[in-house]
Write a protein that holds these residues in place. Structure first.
Motif, mmCIF file in Angstrom:
data_model
loop_
_atom_site.group_PDB
_atom_site.id
_atom_site.type_symbol
_atom_site.label_atom_id
_atom_site.label_comp_id
_atom_site.label_asym_id
_atom_site.label_seq_id
_atom_site.Cartn_x
_atom_site.Cartn_y
_atom_site.Cartn_z
ATOM 1 N N TYR A 1 0.820 -1.208 0.000
ATOM 2 C CA TYR A 1 0.000 0.000 0.000
ATOM 3 C C TYR A 1 0.862 1.268 0.000
ATOM 4 O O TYR A 1 0.480 2.288 -0.600
ATOM 5 C CB TYR A 1 -0.942 -0.003 1.197
ATOM 6 N N ALA A 2 2.026 1.193 0.643
ATOM 7 C CA ALA A 2 2.919 2.349 0.598
ATOM 8 C C ALA A 2 3.439 2.573 -0.818
ATOM 9 O O ALA A 2 3.475 3.717 -1.308
ATOM 10 C CB ALA A 2 4.082 2.140 1.562
ATOM 11 N N MET A 3 3.832 1.480 -1.476
ATOM 12 C CA MET A 3 4.325 1.612 -2.850
ATOM 13 C C MET A 3 3.203 2.002 -3.806
ATOM 14 O O MET A 3 3.435 2.731 -4.785
ATOM 15 C CB MET A 3 4.959 0.296 -3.298
ATOM 16 N N LEU A 4 1.988 1.529 -3.532
ATOM 17 C CA LEU A 4 0.856 1.876 -4.392
ATOM 18 C C LEU A 4 0.624 3.378 -4.411
ATOM 19 O O LEU A 4 0.224 3.952 -5.440
ATOM 20 C CB LEU A 4 -0.393 1.146 -3.890
ATOM 21 N N ILE A 5 0.862 4.021 -3.301
ATOM 22 C CA ILE A 5 0.687 5.471 -3.223
ATOM 23 C C ILE A 5 1.934 6.212 -3.678
ATOM 24 O O ILE A 5 1.865 7.224 -4.374
ATOM 25 C CB ILE A 5 0.298 5.874 -1.784
ATOM 26 N N ALA A 6 3.107 5.706 -3.294
ATOM 27 C CA ALA A 6 4.349 6.453 -3.517
ATOM 28 C C ALA A 6 4.855 6.365 -4.946
ATOM 29 O O ALA A 6 5.323 7.371 -5.501
ATOM 30 C CB ALA A 6 5.428 5.951 -2.561
ATOM 31 N N VAL A 7 4.799 5.187 -5.556
ATOM 32 C CA VAL A 7 5.432 5.010 -6.869
ATOM 33 C C VAL A 7 4.806 5.904 -7.935
ATOM 34 O O VAL A 7 5.531 6.621 -8.653
ATOM 35 C CB VAL A 7 5.390 3.525 -7.281
ATOM 36 N N PRO A 8 3.485 5.932 -8.135
ATOM 37 C CA PRO A 8 2.940 6.820 -9.176
ATOM 38 C C PRO A 8 3.275 8.292 -8.938
ATOM 39 O O PRO A 8 3.682 9.001 -9.868
ATOM 40 C CB PRO A 8 1.436 6.560 -9.108
#
Length: 756
Positions: free
Chosen positions: A463-470
């Motif tokens: 969930y952290a990567m889902l928000i941070a990467v884009p």
């Protein structure tokens, strides 16, 4: 003739010789410094790995048992053994005989230390005996006149001349006078007892086939310190003809009766005046005999041995109607011979079982693991007793010998199944993945499943990567390729300085401010996702329709600044309309609607909060590395692409991003590593509950947070301590493997696109 060199020429020559040498020295120092630094980092990583392995390795050392001594049964002429026990230090053993003699002896040698004889009333004889459990070291003799004598074996420790001396003592906790259980004076053929500080309960089968329950409850006066006992008597309505085993749990709430055919009756005796039958059932296979039945530590489960060499664990669980019922949860095959005796460990969920051929097996129920199996006696065993610390046991055989064994079995609770698979724990309705490592009682069954912790780690990272990467990658692309240089000098340092924020501060804000805010404005969060993207797209479309002289007033690369008020206004609009929308569509509360309609619960500190907080923490890392990679793409590649007729967008997607893909991939993997290893944010913003739930509205516990929380309270070198280090090793290996694969992929990308 040549003219002599001038002073200036000599100085020049000296300088031209000095500076190259100095440059070579600096190059050599830098080269070796880099080599030493790199090797030091590799050495440090290897040392960390080997230290973790050093601490974890004892978990996987096979247990062992070693014969210490064999000797004749102490004072065998005084009677056959009714019970055998060993005190905590493995120095003194005790043998209760069937005719009322208590013989204390040196456990390693068999030397007699003390003989105590109980005083029987005239015309009375001993008709039964029972062990009252290891918690109180209590035993009871049933007499032929309906009375009973309760005894307690104690071990006083003193240190004369700095030498430990253990002195055995026999005490009478309920007085030396026998207790009258049956007023009619019938012999007590079977008996059971449990004693605690406030209550003592006895169950006895009389010679005229009645089953009586007697309880003594301590009463204290409100006006003085005098104490008396309130007695309660009742008769259990069950045929007592064939009862071979009577067991009562340590809380004196449950009673179990069984015959040799394996028919078990389960009673609720919480109300001593009105016992209630809970269940009748068969606990062994047809054609076999029930040969042994004892409690597992904690008195929640029964260990039932049969004539086929099988030991089964039956535990009290809740049925479909939420009523307590007996359920077989696992079994252990000791041998093909009948089980001669079972003795449970006093502080762990393990036991020792011996068969009629003299083969002993030590097992742990939680790990479902056979730890040791070895022949321990030449003759048929009569009884077996394990020491309180489970590091020694004594076996008595029919041949009149005792065998004293030492045991090395420090971490029986750990197995592949207990760490990674579902385990059926006591009092649970079904097998499950559970992490619950400690409790205040020795009866506790430790639950060391790493699966929910690994799940929580991956869930938080996802969930952290889902928000941070884009956000990070889109921001990096725009900043490096489209943004004006002057604006970039403001934006890039501003984002990078966010990385300096301590994660404990972010976790503190996430737990105390963000989590309540998201809970209160959950509908506004989802409305924001629906309103902000269209608002940005509509603004961009309208911007394209404006006259050229208006658009040219904004310098190239600065037009993104116009989106700031749009984003702020769309955010304000989303939260403003969310309240009436929530009332209209969801009855006033989206959280309650999700629970009622979809069965989706809401925990205030959940994965959504973690994703927002931890995403904010790793955005600067991904942004900075990706932006540098995109900005470092050679200028001639972009100029050439544009010169050949490609648009800026085509150039960016087909040239710039491909060339920068190794750096972008490295940024993502470094961000993933940061997310997996993050501790303070997930510790403070997740609720820290080790549950396995994919819902974004539920919390979790990660490997790193679990180590941070529980390491300070773990006992050094205990199983709990080593399992925490195993969790650290799992985290280390995970990041090592992922980073290694990432580096291989990065090298392939570099080779593939380096020719552009």
């Amino acid at each position: 003739m040549t003219e002599p060199k001038s002073g200036a020429s000599a100085s020049l020559n000296a300088m031209t010789g000095f500076y190259p040498r100095w440059r070579l020295i600096k190059d050599s120092v830098a080269r070796y410094g880099v080599i030493v630094g790199g090797l030091s980092i590799i050495a440090a990583i290897m040392l960390i790995f080997f230290y973790l392995l050093y601490v974890v390795w004892p978990l996987f050392i096979e247990p062992s048992a070693e014969s210490v001594s064999r000797y004749l049964v102490p004072e065998r002429a005084l009677g056959d053994t009714a019970m055998l026990a060993v005190e905590e230090q493995n120095e003194v053993g005790v043998r209760f005989t069937e005719n009322g003699r208590i013989i204390f002896f040196a456990a390693p040698t068999g030397q007699t230390l003390l003989i105590h004889s109980i005083v029987l009333p005239e015309s009375a004889r001993i008709s039964s005996f029972a062990d009252g459990g290891p918690e109180k070291n209590v035993a009871v003799y049933g007499l032929s006149d309906g009375r009973a004598i309760v005894l307690k074996h104690k071990y006083n420790v003193s240190y004369p001349e700095n030498r430990r001396v253990i002195t055995p003592v026999v005490d009478y906790p309920l007085g030396r006078e026998p207790l009258v259980l049956d007023e009619s004076g019938q012999a007590l053929e079977k008996i059971a007892i449990r004693v605690d500080d406030d209550q003592t309960s006895l169950v006895a089968k009389t010679s005229d086939k009645r089953l009586i329950l007697t309880s003594f409850e301590k009463r204290r006066s409100l006006f003085d310190d005098d104490e008396d006992f309130e007695r309660t008597d009742s008769i259990l309505d069950v045929p007592a003809l064939d009862i071979a085993f009577i067991l009562m749990d340590k809380d004196q709430r449950n009673l179990y009766l069984a015959d040799s055919e394996g028919r078990l009756s389960f009673f609720d005796i919480a109300d001593k005046s009105k016992p209630v039958i809970r269940q009748h059932l068969n606990v062994i296979e047809a054609g076999r005999k029930l040969t042994s039945m004892v409690f597992l530590n904690g008195s929640i489960s029964l260990l039932i041995g049969d004539s086929g060499g099988l030991v089964a664990q039956w535990s009290v669980v809740r049925d479909a109607r939420n009523n307590p019922a007996m359920q077989k949860i696992r079994s252990f095959k000791v041998s093909e011979q009948a089980i001669a005796g079972i003795n449970a460990e006093q502080r762990r969920k393990g036991f020792i079982a011996v068969d009629t051929a003299g083969v002993a097996g030590i097992y742990n129920t939680t790990a479902e693991r056979e730890l040791i199996k070895t022949p321990v006696s030449n003759g048929m065993p009569k009884t077996v007793s394990m020491s309180p610390r489970a590091n020694a046991f004594i076996v008595e055989s029919e041949a009149g010998f005792m065998d004293f064994w030492s045991v090395e079995n420090d971490h029986p609770e750990v197995s592949v199944k207990s760490l990674w698979q579902k385990v059926w724990y006591e009092s649970y309705p079904k097998p499950d993945y559970i992490w619950q490592s400690s409790s205040a009682s020795n009866d506790f069954e430790p639950k060391y499943s790493l699966t929910p912790l690994v799940f929580g780690t991956l869930k938080a990272a996802f969930y952290a990567m889902l928000i941070a990467v884009p956000l990070a990658l889109m921001g990096a692309v725009y900043t490096a390729y489209f943004m004006a240089p002057r604006m970039r000098t403001l934006v890039k340092p501003g984002i990078e300085i966010m990385e300096a924020l301590p994660t404990v501060i972010l976790g503190f804000l996430a737990g105390l401010w963000l989590a309540p805010f998201v809970e209160e404005h959950l509908a506004g969060i989802f409305t924001l996702l629906l309103t902000m993207p269209p608002a940005v797209l509509v603004f961009a479309y309208l911007w394209q329709l404006l006259p050229g002289w208006v658009k040219h007033k904004i310098p190239d690369g600065w037009d993104a600044a116009l989106l700031i008020p749009i984003i702020l206004l769309s955010g304000w609009f989303a939260f403003s309309i969310s309240v009436p929308l929530e009332s209209w569509l969801f009855g006033g509360s989206l959280r309650h609607w999700l629970d009622a309609e979809w069965g989706i619960g809401y925990d205030q500190r959940n994965a959504l909060v973690v994703g927002l907080a931890m995403g904010f923490a790793i955005i600067p890392t991904i942004f900075s590395i990706a932006e540098d990679a995109i900005f470092s793409v050679p200028r001639h590649l972009t100029v050439g692409s544009l010169a050949l007729g490609a648009t800026p967008w085509q150039t960016m997607t087909r040239v710039v991003l491909l060339t920068a893909s190794p750096g972008i991939f490295s940024a993502i993997m470094i961000g993933l590593g940061r997310a997996v290893g993050e501790t303070m944010i997930v510790l403070m913003a997740t609720g820290n509950t080790p549950v396995m739930d994919l819902s974004i509205f539920q919390g979790m516990r990660t490997l790193s947070a679990n180590i941070a929380v529980e390491m300070p309270e773990s006992e050094v070198d205990s199983t709990h301590y080593r399992v925490l280090f195993l969790a650290a090793l799992v985290l280390f290996l995970f990041t090592f493997v992922v980073n290694t694969l990432a580096e291989l992929i990065r090298q392939r990308l570099r080779e593939k696109y380096s020719s552009l």
